[in-house]
Design a protein around this motif. Structure first.
Motif, PDB file in Angstrom:
ATOM      1  N   GLY A 120      23.398  71.158  26.092  1.00  0.00           N
ATOM      2  CA  GLY A 120      22.838  72.253  25.316  1.00  0.00           C
ATOM      3  C   GLY A 120      23.862  73.203  24.734  1.00  0.00           C
ATOM      4  N   THR A 175      24.744  72.639  20.773  1.00  0.00           N
ATOM      5  CA  THR A 175      23.622  73.014  19.916  1.00  0.00           C
ATOM      6  C   THR A 175      23.400  74.516  19.946  1.00  0.00           C
ATOM      7  N   SER A 176      23.586  75.137  21.106  1.00  0.00           N
ATOM      8  CA  SER A 176      23.428  76.591  21.204  1.00  0.00           C
ATOM      9  C   SER A 176      24.417  77.317  20.307  1.00  0.00           C
ATOM     10  N   TRP A 183      22.994  79.598  17.169  1.00  0.00           N
ATOM     11  CA  TRP A 183      23.226  81.038  17.091  1.00  0.00           C
ATOM     12  C   TRP A 183      24.225  81.398  15.999  1.00  0.00           C
ATOM     13  N   CYS A 193      18.830  73.681  22.480  1.00  0.00           N
ATOM     14  CA  CYS A 193      19.704  74.660  23.128  1.00  0.00           C
ATOM     15  C   CYS A 193      19.492  74.647  24.648  1.00  0.00           C
TER      16      CYS A 193
END
Length: 223
Positions: free
Chosen positions: A54, A57-58, A62, A81
């Motif tokens: 995750g 992708t996080s 963001w 995420c």
């Protein structure tokens, strides 16, 4: 915790950098042999152990939200995420309806996954467990890795699976910190190879808090 389980198959490969969604799609075909055992999906346990699921992708989600505003950030990316997203995607793909969950951590996560699988067997919650250990590359140009293996209860494999694992209480001094995941995977693979080529009949892998004794029945290899 005590008991006997078989390590039946394993898989090791490298992962290029990318978002978890795309990488899990590329990983899934490599896992097919691990699920191809005849064990019903409701009696199959799936455990994902990772220190950074995750994360990529996080960062992407963001970063996009900071640039275009939260209202316009990709809703498709947001579920990825979550660290449990890879486990959910693999479970849906293979129709796993038995226990499926994610363990987070470095080397201790993989060791915890083996312990959790043994626990499910002891509780009669599953007959087989597939453990998937992805370490995703965090920067472009880096390489991650995937290590996966299948564990089966000793009384449901026909013919018997080749490598016997006895889970034993650890009796070693606590380590100051868990070993990094790649080191744990490397140690595990090295023990498997030694068992397979006859260089050893038994081996021990430990994270300083628990130990797992691997034994090869006489005349049997990993296959």
């Amino acid at each position: 915790m005590g008991g006997m389980i078989y390590l039946d198959m394993h898989h090791l490969s490298m992962l290029d950098w990318g978002l978890e969604r795309e990488l899990i799609a590329s990983i899934t075909p490599r896992l097919v042999p691990l699920f191809d055992s005849g064990v019903p999906r409701h009696r199959t346990c799936l455990i994902v152990a990772s220190s950074n699921a995750g994360a990529a992708t996080s960062v992407k989600f963001w970063a996009d939200a900071a640039q275009v505003g939260p209202a316009l950030a990709s809703p498709e990316l947001f579920p990825w995420c979550l660290a449990n997203a890879p486990c959910g995607a693999i479970a849906r793909h293979f129709g796993v309806t038995g226990p499926n969950f994610t363990l987070l951590g470095a080397g201790d996560a993989m060791m915890g996954a083996i312990e959790a699988a043994a626990g499910q067997f002891a509780l009669d919650g599953a007959d087989m467990a597939v453990v998937v250990v992805p370490q995703f590359a965090e920067l472009q140009g880096e390489t991650g890795h995937l290590f996966a293996f299948r564990l089966q209860r000793h009384d449901v494999s026909d013919p018997p699976s080749p490598v016997l694992i006895t889970v034993m209480p650890a009796s070693v001094s606590p380590a100051p910190a868990p070993p990094p995941l790649p080191e744990s995977v490397e140690t595990f693979v090295r023990l498997l190879r030694q068992l397979d080529d006859g260089g050893a009949t038994a081996g021990l892998i430990s994270d300083g808090q628990r130990s797992f004794r691997l034994e090869r029945p006489k005349g049997r290899g990993i296959g």
